[in-house]
Design an enzyme around this catalytic site. Structure first.
Site, PDB file in Angstrom:
ATOM      1  CG  ASN A   1      -1.998   1.062   1.114  1.00  0.00           C
ATOM      2  OD1 ASN A   1      -2.845   0.952   0.239  1.00  0.00           O
ATOM      3  ND2 ASN A   1      -1.945   2.079   1.947  1.00  0.00           N
ATOM      4  CD  GLU A   2      -1.399   5.684  -0.020  1.00  0.00           C
ATOM      5  OE1 GLU A   2      -1.040   5.880   1.166  1.00  0.00           O
ATOM      6  OE2 GLU A   2      -2.340   6.298  -0.551  1.00  0.00           O
TER       7      GLU A   2
ATOM      8  CD  GLU B   1      -6.308   4.232  -0.787  1.00  0.00           C
ATOM      9  OE1 GLU B   1      -6.265   5.307  -0.146  1.00  0.00           O
ATOM     10  OE2 GLU B   1      -5.588   3.271  -0.523  1.00  0.00           O
TER      11      GLU B   1
ATOM     12  CD1 TRP C   1      -6.204  10.941   6.134  1.00  0.00           C
ATOM     13  CD2 TRP C   1      -5.034  12.672   5.328  1.00  0.00           C
ATOM     14  NE1 TRP C   1      -6.364  10.942   4.767  1.00  0.00           N
ATOM     15  CE2 TRP C   1      -5.645  11.981   4.244  1.00  0.00           C
ATOM     16  CE3 TRP C   1      -4.258  13.793   5.059  1.00  0.00           C
ATOM     17  CZ2 TRP C   1      -5.496  12.382   2.919  1.00  0.00           C
ATOM     18  CZ3 TRP C   1      -4.104  14.194   3.728  1.00  0.00           C
ATOM     19  CH2 TRP C   1      -4.723  13.483   2.690  1.00  0.00           C
TER      20      TRP C   1
ATOM     21  CD  GLU D   1      -7.060   5.173   7.748  1.00  0.00           C
ATOM     22  OE1 GLU D   1      -6.180   5.812   7.144  1.00  0.00           O
ATOM     23  OE2 GLU D   1      -7.514   4.084   7.355  1.00  0.00           O
ATOM     24  CE  LYS D   2     -12.069   6.546  17.289  1.00  0.00           C
ATOM     25  NZ  LYS D   2     -10.594   6.365  17.163  1.00  0.00           N
ATOM     26  CG  PHE D   3     -13.439  10.588  13.575  1.00  0.00           C
ATOM     27  CD1 PHE D   3     -14.705  10.277  14.045  1.00  0.00           C
ATOM     28  CD2 PHE D   3     -12.393  10.680  14.484  1.00  0.00           C
ATOM     29  CE1 PHE D   3     -14.939  10.084  15.396  1.00  0.00           C
ATOM     30  CE2 PHE D   3     -12.620  10.491  15.837  1.00  0.00           C
ATOM     31  CZ  PHE D   3     -13.892  10.184  16.302  1.00  0.00           C
TER      32      PHE D   3
HETATM   33  C1  GAL Z   1      -4.476   6.366   1.977  1.00  0.00           C
HETATM   34  C2  GAL Z   1      -4.219   4.925   2.415  1.00  0.00           C
HETATM   35  C3  GAL Z   1      -5.496   4.268   2.930  1.00  0.00           C
HETATM   36  C4  GAL Z   1      -6.163   5.181   3.914  1.00  0.00           C
HETATM   37  C5  GAL Z   1      -6.422   6.514   3.264  1.00  0.00           C
HETATM   38  C6  GAL Z   1      -7.148   7.494   4.144  1.00  0.00           C
HETATM   39  O1  GAL Z   1      -3.291   7.072   1.820  1.00  0.00           O
HETATM   40  O2  GAL Z   1      -3.740   4.167   1.331  1.00  0.00           O
HETATM   41  O3  GAL Z   1      -5.162   3.037   3.518  1.00  0.00           O
HETATM   42  O4  GAL Z   1      -5.342   5.342   5.021  1.00  0.00           O
HETATM   43  O5  GAL Z   1      -5.201   7.092   2.906  1.00  0.00           O
HETATM   44  O6  GAL Z   1      -7.378   8.705   3.478  1.00  0.00           O
END
Ligand code: GAL
Length: 663
Positions: free
Chosen positions: A163-164, A321, A329, A369-371
């Site tokens: 992932n990334e 995504e 975040w 990441e619940k929000f």
């Molecule tokens: C991305 C990440 C995901 C998730 C997402 C939240 O950078 O690949 O797993 O964390 O951000 O915005």
């Protein structure tokens, strides 16, 4: 360097995901966070929304391998079978971005170490040191087990490696990384003499007498050798790419015919040189998030999508995504307004995406990441966001005939991560030298003018473009210099802004007067830099206003198009134009806003034969995708006024249409 992806996805014999003829639609799905009974609800709602592809297993390593070498696939078997029976394809993740607790307890030396020497703790996500032998062994084992079990499962149409890469872990200063860096340097330079010369180690008495004396460029008393830092950035990109290749090769061997991707962050991961990755993935995929508080997000989104399409060499790519609404975040996580989710999605589609996926399907109840928003938010299936998601699924479903169609651009912006790495180091002539701001400014001008733009590596083929722009591209190799000269000599138009072509690939100033890589093509030299004090504009004779930077220019064939009226270079040329072979090269020695560029670029557009779109449709985005005599043109009205298209169609404020033309 150029991306040379074949027309078909390697091993699949097709240009798109195996067995797929529709736009992919779905998102990251984390059923492991929910009780079994919720899965049936998920499937019901996914079908309602038209979801046809989900990414699973991305962070599930410890569930699949609860103890070293012991596997438990029962839950994943069930999830994959359930999805398959509902006609939903699987993008199967390799869970290597999140090693289990047992791994960290047994192999603490695999922890990444920061430049300041701090080993990073567990309890988050990321990965181990990219050069850790224990990590290599553990990832080989889990990926092999996954590929053996699911490599020929009919639901699996795509592999999602890791992932990334590059975020949150890029450079690591652990022992294994230092050892691997030395080996990488020895392969690159062969002799210590060559390394000493490339790094200019006579400066500050840094000469090396043995490979073992070389360290990673960790925090030191003051600035560390910039050539060494640039090479460490290159090495880090190489080490991450080796991690990807290791997994990909296992998947290719055990799961033939199923394409392998890893999700990029095209404009958002400064530590990865995606040009070197683009040919390594079978299909390019990308993650994109809005910067909530910026008002020009639609332009930045277009930039990101254009860069992703360029990395994919024009072939179909997947938006792996984005978010249905707020992320979690940023300092202030603003929601997306009604209709914004659709506009964002159609922008990516317009610029070549054949897959529109989200992070995430169902919003988490716990964890960091619940929000974060989701296709199915906490508010459930009656929520605005879910209804908009369902409507989007139906709309994308109807766009299936557009799969495989291509976007054409006759203008390109040069983009090179190596140059960014070099320019971003310390002790440059001014802290105002920001390549990213410069790129965004030029891109914004082109976007406002309705001009679809590619991004291109400075050493890649430029011959298909009429106009190539180099916004503060500090590092230009000798190969790129020849490439740019050949482009202009053959009739192309080149526009360069200040602080471009200054150093070679070792971060060494090109021999002679600056800008060494562009002197000939621009027909001038820069005798002195003239950075400006903060907030101190300069006046130009045309009435334009410059800021941040000026140059003392000696014209050597170029003509002065605009001159400084005041400031440190008063009386000297500010904007120049040079004829070179059959083409023209422009130089902009000060910083212009995107608005001012409208006037400054008129001459360059004319030289290139590039036409700006109608002023009446400013803010209305138009991009075309073409295939076999069919054109799909997406129009998106980003303004607050209704817009009448040349076809007579009215697109109300905030609305979008995709028009099909079979002519
Ligand atoms: C991305 C990440 C995901 C998730 C997402 C939240 O950078 O690949 O797993 O964390 O951000 O915005």
């Amino acid at each position: 360097m150029t991306t040379t992806q074949p027309e078909t996805i390697p091993g699949t014999g097709s240009g798109w995901l195996p067995g797929t003829s529709t736009i992919a639609f779905g998102g990251d799905y984390n059923p492991e966070q929910w009780p079994r009974e919720v899965w049936d609800d998920d499937i019901r709602l996914m079908r309602e929304a038209g979801v046809n592809l989900v990414s699973i297993g991305i962070f599930s390593w410890v569930l699949l391998e609860p103890r070293e070498g012991e596997f438990d696939f029962a839950w994943l078997d069930e999830v994959i079978d359930l999805l398959h029976s509902a006609g939903i394809a699987v993008d199967l993740g390799t869970p290597t971005a999140s090693p289990p607790a047992w791994f960290w307890a047994k192999y603490p030396e695999a922890r990444p170490v920061t430049r300041d020497g701090v080993p990073l703790g567990f309890g988050s996500r990321g990965m181990a040191s990219p050069s850790s032998p224990a990590y290599a062994e553990a990832t080989t084992r889990i990926v092999t087990a996954l590929a053996e079990r699911y490599g020929s499962h009919p639901a699996v149409t795509l592999w999602h490696v890791h992932n990334e890469y590059g975020a949150p872990i890029s450079e690591s200063y652990d022992e294994a990384s230092v050892a691997a860096f030395r080996l990488w340097l020895a392969a690159r330079y062969t002799t210590l003499d060559a390394l000493n010369s490339a790094w200019g180690t006579t400066f500050w008495g840094q000469r090396y007498g043995a490979w073992s004396e070389i360290d990673a460029p960790r925090t030191a008393a003051t600035v560390v050798n910039p050539s060494q830092r640039l090479d460490f950035a290159r090495f880090t990109n190489h080490a991450l790419l080796e991690c990807f290749r290791r997994e990909r090769d296992i998947l290719h061997r055990l799961s033939p015919g199923i394409p392998v991707t890893t999700n990029f962050m095209a404009t958002n991961c400064p530590s990865v040189d995606y040009w070197t990755w683009a040919n390594e993935v079978d299909i390019v995929s990308n993650d994109h998030y809005l910067v909530a508080e910026r008002t020009d997000n639609h332009v930045l989104l277009a930039l990101d999508a254009d860069l992703t399409r360029s990395l994919a060499a024009g072939r179909p790519w997947i938006l792996m995504e984005h978010s249905t609404s707020a992320v979690n975040w940023q300092p202030r996580n603003l929601r997306k307004q009604p209709g914004e989710l659709r506009r964002n999605s159609l922008q990516h589609f317009a610029r070549g995406a054949d897959g529109i996926l989200f992070f995430q399907w169902r919003a988490s109840r716990y964890g960091a990441e619940k929000f974060h928003s989701a296709m199915l938010p906490h508010a459930g299936e009656t929520s605005r966001v879910f209804r908009e998601t369902v409507a989007l699924g139906a709309e994308l479903g109807a766009l299936a005939p557009a799969v495989g169609s291509r976007v054409h651009a006759s203008v390109a912006i040069l983009w090179d991560w190596e140059s960014f790495w070099a320019q971003d180091l310390e002790w440059r002539p001014s802290v105002e030298l920001a390549h990213r701001r410069q790129i965004e400014t030029f891109y914004t001008r082109l976007w406002e003018d309705g001009i679809t733009t590619d991004f291109v590596h400075p050493e890649a083929d430029l011959s298909t473009y009429d106009l190539v722009v180099a916004p503060s591209l500090y590092l230009i190799s000798t190969t790129a210099r020849t490439n740019i000269e050949a482009f202009v000599a053959a009739g192309g138009t080149f526009v360069s802004s200040y602080f471009t072509g200054i150093v070679d690939s070792h971060d060494t100033v090109h021999d002679g007067a600056m800008p060494g890589a562009l002197r000939d093509v621009l027909g001038l030299t820069v005798e002195e830099f003239g950075p400006l004090p903060q907030d101190t504009p300069v006046q130009l004779s045309s009435g334009a206003v410059g800021s941040r930077w000026t140059d003392a220019i000696l014209l050597q064939g170029a003509e002065s198009i605009d001159a400084y009226v005041d400031g440190p270079m008063a009386g000297g040329a500010a904007v120049t134009r040079n004829s070179f072979g059959a083409g023209h090269a422009w130089y902009l020695s000060t910083d212009f806003t995107a608005e001012q560029l409208a006037d400054v670029l008129v001459g360059a557009y004319a030289d290139a034969g590039v036409e700006a779109g109608p002023v009446a449709l400013r803010g209305v985005e138009r991009v075309s995708r073409r295939a076999d005599g069919v054109t799909f043109t997406t129009w998106i009205n980003h303004t607050d006024r209704d817009a009448t298209l040349p076809t007579g169609t009215v697109v109300t404020a905030g609305d979008a249409v995709v028009l099909r033309d079979d002519a």
